[in-house]
Motif scaffolding. Structure first.
Motif, PDB file in Angstrom:
ATOM      1  N   GLY A 191      -1.481  11.328   0.583  1.00 34.94           N
ATOM      2  CA  GLY A 191      -1.890  12.177   1.692  1.00 34.94           C
ATOM      3  C   GLY A 191      -1.088  11.617   3.012  1.00 34.94           C
ATOM      4  N   HIS A 192      -1.303  10.472   3.276  1.00 32.53           N
ATOM      5  CA  HIS A 192      -0.228   9.803   4.259  1.00 32.53           C
ATOM      6  C   HIS A 192       1.165   9.521   3.571  1.00 32.53           C
ATOM      7  CE1 HIS A 192       1.082   7.353   7.391  1.00 32.53           C
ATOM      8  NE2 HIS A 192       1.468   6.205   6.695  1.00 32.53           N
ATOM      9  N   THR A 193       1.272   9.095   2.381  1.00 31.97           N
ATOM     10  CA  THR A 193       2.611   9.102   1.567  1.00 31.97           C
ATOM     11  C   THR A 193       2.173   9.678   0.251  1.00 31.97           C
ATOM     12  OG1 THR A 193       2.350   6.928   1.024  1.00 31.97           O
ATOM     13  CG2 THR A 193       3.829   7.278   3.107  1.00 31.97           C
ATOM     14  N   GLY A 236      -4.515   0.441   4.021  1.00 30.07           N
ATOM     15  CA  GLY A 236      -3.110   0.709   4.534  1.00 30.07           C
ATOM     16  C   GLY A 236      -3.286   1.767   5.645  1.00 30.07           C
ATOM     17  N   ASP A 237      -2.754   2.750   5.329  1.00 33.23           N
ATOM     18  CA  ASP A 237      -2.637   3.829   6.564  1.00 33.23           C
ATOM     19  C   ASP A 237      -3.346   5.115   6.055  1.00 33.23           C
ATOM     20  OD1 ASP A 237      -1.238   2.074   7.945  1.00 33.23           O
ATOM     21  OD2 ASP A 237       0.722   3.294   7.995  1.00 33.23           O
ATOM     22  N   CYS A 238      -4.232   4.890   5.227  1.00 33.17           N
ATOM     23  CA  CYS A 238      -5.158   6.208   4.623  1.00 33.17           C
ATOM     24  C   CYS A 238      -6.285   6.087   5.982  1.00 33.17           C
ATOM     25  CB  CYS A 238      -5.856   5.736   3.590  1.00 33.17           C
ATOM     26  SG  CYS A 238      -4.813   6.244   2.058  1.00 33.17           S
ATOM     27  N   THR A 267       0.763  -1.180  -0.082  1.00 33.14           N
ATOM     28  CA  THR A 267      -0.136  -0.200  -0.222  1.00 33.14           C
ATOM     29  C   THR A 267       0.702   1.181   0.142  1.00 33.14           C
ATOM     30  OG1 THR A 267      -0.162   0.034   2.685  1.00 33.14           O
ATOM     31  CG2 THR A 267      -2.026  -1.236   1.095  1.00 33.14           C
ATOM     32  N   HIS A 268       1.912   1.095   0.614  1.00 32.85           N
ATOM     33  CA  HIS A 268       3.026   2.341   0.626  1.00 32.85           C
ATOM     34  C   HIS A 268       4.290   1.833   1.426  1.00 32.85           C
ATOM     35  CE1 HIS A 268       1.408   2.420   4.927  1.00 32.85           C
ATOM     36  NE2 HIS A 268       2.456   3.373   5.120  1.00 32.85           N
ATOM     37  N   GLY A 269       5.232   2.641   1.414  1.00 25.35           N
ATOM     38  CA  GLY A 269       6.640   2.101   1.535  1.00 25.35           C
ATOM     39  C   GLY A 269       7.172   2.248   2.906  1.00 25.35           C
ATOM     40  N   HIS A 270       6.489   2.668   4.060  1.00 26.11           N
ATOM     41  CA  HIS A 270       6.832   2.670   5.364  1.00 26.11           C
ATOM     42  C   HIS A 270       7.218   1.362   5.715  1.00 26.11           C
ATOM     43  CE1 HIS A 270       4.576   6.612   6.224  1.00 26.11           C
ATOM     44  NE2 HIS A 270       5.874   7.071   5.899  1.00 26.11           N
ATOM     45  N   LEU A 271       8.550   1.474   6.807  1.00 25.28           N
ATOM     46  CA  LEU A 271       8.993   0.281   7.129  1.00 25.28           C
ATOM     47  C   LEU A 271       8.317  -0.876   7.722  1.00 25.28           C
ATOM     48  CD1 LEU A 271       9.724   0.345  10.418  1.00 25.28           C
ATOM     49  CD2 LEU A 271      11.214   2.092   9.800  1.00 25.28           C
ATOM     50  N   ASP A 272       7.228  -0.368   8.423  1.00 31.00           N
ATOM     51  CA  ASP A 272       6.342  -1.277   9.001  1.00 31.00           C
ATOM     52  C   ASP A 272       5.308  -1.974   8.088  1.00 31.00           C
ATOM     53  OD1 ASP A 272       5.164   1.291   8.966  1.00 31.00           O
ATOM     54  OD2 ASP A 272       3.593   0.421  10.410  1.00 31.00           O
ATOM     55  N   HIS A 273       5.397  -1.845   6.818  1.00 22.35           N
ATOM     56  CA  HIS A 273       4.402  -2.280   5.700  1.00 22.35           C
ATOM     57  C   HIS A 273       5.093  -2.822   4.566  1.00 22.35           C
ATOM     58  CE1 HIS A 273       0.585  -0.198   6.821  1.00 22.35           C
ATOM     59  NE2 HIS A 273       1.550   0.548   7.591  1.00 22.35           N
ATOM     60  N   VAL A 274       6.660  -2.829   4.661  1.00 25.27           N
ATOM     61  CA  VAL A 274       7.367  -3.299   3.357  1.00 25.27           C
ATOM     62  C   VAL A 274       8.641  -4.402   4.071  1.00 25.27           C
ATOM     63  CG1 VAL A 274       6.771  -1.455   1.823  1.00 25.27           C
ATOM     64  CG2 VAL A 274       8.977  -1.359   3.177  1.00 25.27           C
TER      65      VAL A 274
HETATM   66 FE   LIG Z   1       2.387   4.370   7.016  1.00 23.69          FE
END
Ligand SMILES: [Fe+2]
Length: 229
Positions: free
Chosen positions: A141-143, A160-162, A55-62
């Motif tokens: 918006g979040h990323t 994701g984090d939206c 969903t996006h590239g933040h460390l806790d997601h990838v």
């Molecule tokens: Fe995030």
């Protein structure tokens, strides 16, 4: 559609394996950390992992992408092009959080470079996994390159984090923008039916209808309170 959730990392991120019962085709959404548990679930369930979708590239997601890709080399690695810089910066991301290099290993944050994306996914694209169809919706918006995945026939959206149950994603990190995030949610999530299940990157599931009625960031209550009204 079968959804198996694994709560991972110190951030309690929801890593998910989503599969088609008829064909056993599957995707992994946001592998948060290297995890034998996820790999064993995929193998023991007889699933064929077609893609890792971020969903996006933040460390806790990838953070688990390299591990899952090593375990299942046939799986594509898919993310939005606007997220590439954040994704490839994974080994440096703990520094942005104030974590020092000598602390990385103890916190499980000694990341290697993530695998190259197989290709970039775009707004409006539909990814077919067996009988499942995931429509990709770009929700910055979040990323910058955050996406959500909508499965219309099963009335489910992976946000994701939206959007979370009762709240929204942070907008104070690089690439974040509050007004953009609200616009993204209104355009791409709230336009789905009230009965859609919202599966969030953190915390419990909710529904579009529940968030429409109660989420203070969407009802306008938060803005009113911020003005002291
Ligand atoms: Fe995030």
């Amino acid at each position: 559609m079968i959804v198996e959730t694994f709560v991972q990392t110190a951030f309690q991120q929801n890593t998910r394996v989503v599969s088609c019962p008829a064909t056993k085709a599957a995707i992994c959404i946001d592998p948060g950390e290297p995890s034998n548990e996820v790999a064993e679930y995929i193998r023991e369930s007889g699933l064929e992992l077609k893609a890792i979708i971020l969903t996006h590239g933040h460390l806790d997601h990838v953070g688990g992408t390299a591990f899952i890709k090593d375990e299942f080399p046939e799986a594509e690695v898919l993310l939005h092009a606007d997220e590439e810089d954040l994704y490839t910066s994974l080994p440096q991301q703990p520094l942005l959080m104030g974590i020092q290099p000598h602390q990385f290993a103890a916190l499980g944050m000694d990341y290697v470079d993530p695998p190259r994306p197989t290709r970039f996914i775009e707004h409006g694209e539909v990814i077919e996994i067996g009988e499942l169809k995931f429509e990709i919706r770009h929700c910055p918006g979040h990323t910058l390159g955050h996406i959500v995945l909508a499965e219309h026939d099963r009335q489910a959206v992976f946000t994701g984090d939206c959007l979370f149950s009762g709240t929204i994603g942070r907008t104070d990190l690089p690439g974040g923008n509050y007004d953009r995030l609200i616009a993204s949610i209104n355009k791409n999530v709230m336009t789905l039916g009230d009965d859609f299940t919202v599966m969030c990157g953190h915390g419990p599931d909710t529904t579009v209808g529940r968030e429409r009625a109660n989420n203070p960031f969407l009802t306008g209550l938060y803005r009113l309170n911020a003005r002291g009204q």
